[in-house]
Design a protein around this motif. Structure first.
Motif, PDB file in Angstrom:
ATOM      1  N   LEU A  76      59.524  12.469   6.451  1.00  0.00           N
ATOM      2  CA  LEU A  76      58.223  13.048   6.779  1.00  0.00           C
ATOM      3  C   LEU A  76      57.328  11.961   7.361  1.00  0.00           C
ATOM      4  CD1 LEU A  76      57.901  15.054   3.459  1.00  0.00           C
ATOM      5  CD2 LEU A  76      58.404  16.022   5.717  1.00  0.00           C
ATOM      6  N   THR A  77      56.688  12.278   8.484  1.00  0.00           N
ATOM      7  CA  THR A  77      55.914  11.255   9.178  1.00  0.00           C
ATOM      8  C   THR A  77      54.672  11.841   9.825  1.00  0.00           C
ATOM      9  OG1 THR A  77      56.046   9.509  10.877  1.00  0.00           O
ATOM     10  CG2 THR A  77      57.234  11.551  11.325  1.00  0.00           C
ATOM     11  N   SER A  78      53.722  10.976  10.129  1.00  0.00           N
ATOM     12  CA  SER A  78      52.602  11.393  10.968  1.00  0.00           C
ATOM     13  C   SER A  78      53.039  11.362  12.420  1.00  0.00           C
ATOM     14  CB  SER A  78      51.408  10.455  10.759  1.00  0.00           C
ATOM     15  OG  SER A  78      51.765   9.114  11.031  1.00  0.00           O
ATOM     16  N   ALA A  79      52.265  12.065  13.281  1.00  0.00           N
ATOM     17  CA  ALA A  79      52.713  12.163  14.677  1.00  0.00           C
ATOM     18  C   ALA A  79      51.533  12.445  15.633  1.00  0.00           C
ATOM     19  CB  ALA A  79      53.769  13.259  14.804  1.00  0.00           C
ATOM     20  N   VAL A  80      50.553  11.583  15.741  1.00  0.00           N
ATOM     21  CA  VAL A  80      50.416  10.272  15.161  1.00  0.00           C
ATOM     22  C   VAL A  80      49.167  10.222  14.291  1.00  0.00           C
ATOM     23  CG1 VAL A  80      51.450   9.200  17.210  1.00  0.00           C
ATOM     24  CG2 VAL A  80      48.991   9.301  17.034  1.00  0.00           C
ATOM     25  N   THR A  81      49.088   9.185  13.446  1.00  0.00           N
ATOM     26  CA  THR A  81      47.851   8.851  12.764  1.00  0.00           C
ATOM     27  C   THR A  81      46.937   8.125  13.748  1.00  0.00           C
ATOM     28  OG1 THR A  81      48.915   8.632  10.601  1.00  0.00           O
ATOM     29  CG2 THR A  81      46.850   7.434  10.926  1.00  0.00           C
ATOM     30  N   VAL A  82      45.712   8.641  13.927  1.00  0.00           N
ATOM     31  CA  VAL A  82      44.755   7.991  14.835  1.00  0.00           C
ATOM     32  C   VAL A  82      44.148   6.796  14.083  1.00  0.00           C
ATOM     33  CG1 VAL A  82      42.754   8.302  16.331  1.00  0.00           C
ATOM     34  CG2 VAL A  82      44.316  10.214  15.934  1.00  0.00           C
ATOM     35  N   LEU A  83      44.867   5.699  14.108  1.00  0.00           N
ATOM     36  CA  LEU A  83      44.516   4.548  13.283  1.00  0.00           C
ATOM     37  C   LEU A  83      43.179   3.934  13.686  1.00  0.00           C
ATOM     38  CD1 LEU A  83      45.525   2.725  10.976  1.00  0.00           C
ATOM     39  CD2 LEU A  83      46.610   1.287  12.720  1.00  0.00           C
ATOM     40  N   SER A  84      42.850   3.987  14.966  1.00  0.00           N
ATOM     41  CA  SER A  84      41.603   3.374  15.437  1.00  0.00           C
ATOM     42  C   SER A  84      40.377   3.951  14.742  1.00  0.00           C
ATOM     43  CB  SER A  84      41.461   3.578  16.945  1.00  0.00           C
ATOM     44  OG  SER A  84      42.586   3.124  17.643  1.00  0.00           O
ATOM     45  N   ARG A 105      60.771   9.084   1.381  1.00  0.00           N
ATOM     46  CA  ARG A 105      61.120   9.708   2.669  1.00  0.00           C
ATOM     47  C   ARG A 105      59.990   9.653   3.689  1.00  0.00           C
ATOM     48  NH1 ARG A 105      61.633  15.134   2.016  1.00  0.00           N
ATOM     49  NH2 ARG A 105      61.037  15.250  -0.176  1.00  0.00           N
ATOM     50  N   THR A 106      59.034   8.745   3.503  1.00  0.00           N
ATOM     51  CA  THR A 106      57.817   8.778   4.310  1.00  0.00           C
ATOM     52  C   THR A 106      57.780   7.681   5.362  1.00  0.00           C
ATOM     53  OG1 THR A 106      56.628   9.682   2.421  1.00  0.00           O
ATOM     54  CG2 THR A 106      55.296   8.734   4.177  1.00  0.00           C
ATOM     55  N   GLU A 107      57.223   8.007   6.523  1.00  0.00           N
ATOM     56  CA  GLU A 107      57.004   7.044   7.591  1.00  0.00           C
ATOM     57  C   GLU A 107      55.618   7.281   8.182  1.00  0.00           C
ATOM     58  OE1 GLU A 107      60.194   7.111  10.422  1.00  0.00           O
ATOM     59  OE2 GLU A 107      61.751   7.045   8.867  1.00  0.00           O
ATOM     60  N   ILE A 108      55.147   6.328   8.974  1.00  0.00           N
ATOM     61  CA  ILE A 108      53.864   6.470   9.673  1.00  0.00           C
ATOM     62  C   ILE A 108      54.096   6.159  11.144  1.00  0.00           C
ATOM     63  CG2 ILE A 108      51.423   5.842   9.717  1.00  0.00           C
ATOM     64  CD1 ILE A 108      51.768   4.464   7.027  1.00  0.00           C
ATOM     65  N   VAL A 109      53.609   7.027  12.018  1.00  0.00           N
ATOM     66  CA  VAL A 109      53.513   6.695  13.438  1.00  0.00           C
ATOM     67  C   VAL A 109      52.031   6.526  13.734  1.00  0.00           C
ATOM     68  CG1 VAL A 109      53.998   7.385  15.812  1.00  0.00           C
ATOM     69  CG2 VAL A 109      55.575   8.051  13.981  1.00  0.00           C
ATOM     70  N   ILE A 175      56.831   1.835   9.937  1.00  0.00           N
ATOM     71  CA  ILE A 175      55.638   2.076  10.746  1.00  0.00           C
ATOM     72  C   ILE A 175      56.048   2.006  12.207  1.00  0.00           C
ATOM     73  CG2 ILE A 175      53.352   1.235  11.409  1.00  0.00           C
ATOM     74  CD1 ILE A 175      53.050   0.094   8.573  1.00  0.00           C
ATOM     75  N   TRP A 176      55.891   3.117  12.921  1.00  0.00           N
ATOM     76  CA  TRP A 176      56.196   3.207  14.350  1.00  0.00           C
ATOM     77  C   TRP A 176      54.902   3.102  15.141  1.00  0.00           C
ATOM     78  CZ3 TRP A 176      61.071   5.380  16.477  1.00  0.00           C
ATOM     79  CH2 TRP A 176      62.045   5.618  15.492  1.00  0.00           C
ATOM     80  N   LEU A 177      55.010   2.641  16.376  1.00  0.00           N
ATOM     81  CA  LEU A 177      53.864   2.603  17.272  1.00  0.00           C
ATOM     82  C   LEU A 177      53.992   3.730  18.289  1.00  0.00           C
ATOM     83  CD1 LEU A 177      51.299   1.015  17.895  1.00  0.00           C
ATOM     84  CD2 LEU A 177      52.608  -0.378  19.473  1.00  0.00           C
ATOM     85  N   GLY A 178      53.038   4.667  18.267  1.00  0.00           N
ATOM     86  CA  GLY A 178      53.044   5.784  19.196  1.00  0.00           C
ATOM     87  C   GLY A 178      52.316   5.414  20.479  1.00  0.00           C
ATOM     88  N   VAL A 198      57.477   7.367  22.011  1.00  0.00           N
ATOM     89  CA  VAL A 198      56.886   7.627  23.317  1.00  0.00           C
ATOM     90  C   VAL A 198      56.640   9.128  23.481  1.00  0.00           C
ATOM     91  CG1 VAL A 198      57.082   7.235  25.795  1.00  0.00           C
ATOM     92  CG2 VAL A 198      58.322   5.738  24.206  1.00  0.00           C
ATOM     93  N   ALA A 199      55.410   9.499  23.760  1.00  0.00           N
ATOM     94  CA  ALA A 199      55.091  10.893  24.044  1.00  0.00           C
ATOM     95  C   ALA A 199      55.364  11.170  25.517  1.00  0.00           C
ATOM     96  CB  ALA A 199      53.633  11.174  23.714  1.00  0.00           C
ATOM     97  N   ILE A 200      56.359  12.010  25.781  1.00  0.00           N
ATOM     98  CA  ILE A 200      56.685  12.403  27.153  1.00  0.00           C
ATOM     99  C   ILE A 200      56.489  13.914  27.241  1.00  0.00           C
ATOM    100  CG2 ILE A 200      58.438  12.440  28.959  1.00  0.00           C
ATOM    101  CD1 ILE A 200      59.711  10.000  27.712  1.00  0.00           C
ATOM    102  N   ILE A 201      55.318  14.316  27.712  1.00  0.00           N
ATOM    103  CA  ILE A 201      54.976  15.737  27.702  1.00  0.00           C
ATOM    104  C   ILE A 201      54.880  16.304  29.112  1.00  0.00           C
ATOM    105  CG2 ILE A 201      53.837  15.633  25.468  1.00  0.00           C
ATOM    106  CD1 ILE A 201      51.152  15.530  26.958  1.00  0.00           C
ATOM    107  N   GLY A 202      55.370  15.548  30.081  1.00  0.00           N
ATOM    108  CA  GLY A 202      55.373  16.014  31.458  1.00  0.00           C
ATOM    109  C   GLY A 202      56.200  15.077  32.312  1.00  0.00           C
ATOM    110  N   GLY A 203      56.359  15.418  33.578  1.00  0.00           N
ATOM    111  CA  GLY A 203      57.124  14.569  34.480  1.00  0.00           C
ATOM    112  C   GLY A 203      58.602  14.599  34.152  1.00  0.00           C
TER     113      GLY A 203
END
Length: 350
Positions: A76-84, A105-109, A175-178, A198-203
């Motif tokens: 289970l992970t975030s997708a993504v946590t707006v860390l800023s 079972r936890t992760e953070i993106v 901890i992943w970097l989104g 990597v968010a690939i939502i087009g192209g």
């Protein structure tokens, strides 16, 4: 390759009726989706973070905690946590708590977010967009390594050795970097040796290959072993019994979202022709029957030089509850095993 699902807990009106599913009902179907994903053997389920009327995921840690109590094996992970726009101490405590509930079972993106609503909401300036993220990521990584942290920065009070509890069950919570399409973000992830989402939502997938190569090169220059530099992809995806069934279930919600968000950004109205092009052979939408989706995943893996994780953004189909459940089942029982078998065969004969 790990295969899973990301959800933004979308709640949008039905284009045909104008009716919007009550928020409590939508949350219940979301948790049922996580349970199904767990049951059919998918590897990971992520929940995004947005602060908009179209989404119910403003507090993803709470949703993930509920999911942790209702699942057995899925990560289970975030997708993504707006860390800023968050306090890294609270982020770490929230996800460490989920890790205890889920028994490891936890992760953070973490990322900066593709929307800007969180910044004024929590009192941060968009002018500090990058500086906020760099500083808060530094603190979050330090919190992962040390219980009693001494740290000083610009945007939050200093830590002078206070203990940060609870600690997660995992010795080192992933901890992943989104990232989107900014070269500096890819290079930063590589330099830090963090897995990349990597968010690939087009192209198309192949246009991201130079950026993925930049990530790998930065990681190797920083001394990180190539096998530790994982690449994950977050993409629009949906599986149906036929290509057209998948497309018909996904299109109405996607068109609504793309048009509404596009209006804010000065884009033209989303069309079926655009959608069909994106689910075609060269497009980045993984939408179709199990064979179609399998083939596109393998093509994406080849285009990007190897993918460690692929997560499907399926929220746009929330209007079709039965189709959503069917899609998750097909992804877990047909697509994922077929992809893993093909990759295993390549490895044996490679």
């Amino acid at each position: 390759m790990e295969i899973g699902i990301d959800s933004f807990a979308a709640t949008i009106p039905n284009p045909a009726t104008g009716h919007t599913v009550p928020a409590a009902d939508r949350m219940e179907t979301l948790l049922a989706e996580v349970e199904t994903a767990d049951r059919v053997g998918l590897d990971v389920f992520g929940v995004g973070e947005h602060h908009r009327k179209e989404f119910l995921d403003a507090a993803p840690a709470i949703i993930l905690a509920a999911a942790a109590a209702r699942t057995k094996r899925i990560r289970l992970t975030s997708a993504v946590t707006v860390l800023s726009a968050a306090d890294p101490v609270r982020v770490f405590q929230d996800f460490a708590t989920i890790d205890l509930i889920s028994k490891g079972r936890t992760e953070i993106v973490v990322g900066r977010g593709s929307f800007g609503e969180a910044y004024p909401l929590y009192g941060f300036a968009m002018n500090d967009y990058d500086a906020l993220f760099v500083e808060k990521l530094d603190l979050l990584l330090k919190l992962r390594e040390e219980t009693n942290v001494t740290w000083r920065g610009r945007f939050r009070p200093a830590l002078t050795g206070q203990g940060v509890y609870p600690r997660p069950r995992q010795a080192r919570m992933p901890i992943w970097l989104g990232v989107g399409g900014t070269p500096q973000s890819f290079a930063r992830a590589g330099t830090l040796g963090l897995p990349l989402m990597v968010a690939i939502i087009g192209g198309s997938f192949d246009r991201f290959r130079p950026l993925v190569d930049l990530y790998r090169e930065a990681g190797q220059r920083a001394g990180h072993a190539p096998e530790t530099l994982k690449v994950g992809i977050h993409a629009m995806g949906f599986v149906g019994d036929t290509d057209e069934a998948a497309a018909d279930a996904f299109f109405p919600g996607w068109a609504y979202m793309a048009t509404e968000i596009g209006r804010e950004r000065g884009w033209s109205k989303a069309t079926r022709a655009q959608f069909n092009a994106m689910r075609g052979p060269q497009g980045a939408f993984l939408i179709g029957n199990p064979q179609t989706v399998r083939d596109k995943i393998l093509a994406a893996n080849e285009a990007l030089g190897g993918i460690s994780r692929l997560t499907f953004q399926m929220s746009s189909a929330m209007l079709e509850t039965e189709a959503m459940q069917r899609s998750i089942e097909l992804l877990g029982t047909e697509v994922a095993p077929a992809v893993k078998a093909a990759l295993s065969k390549e490895l044996r004969h490679g």
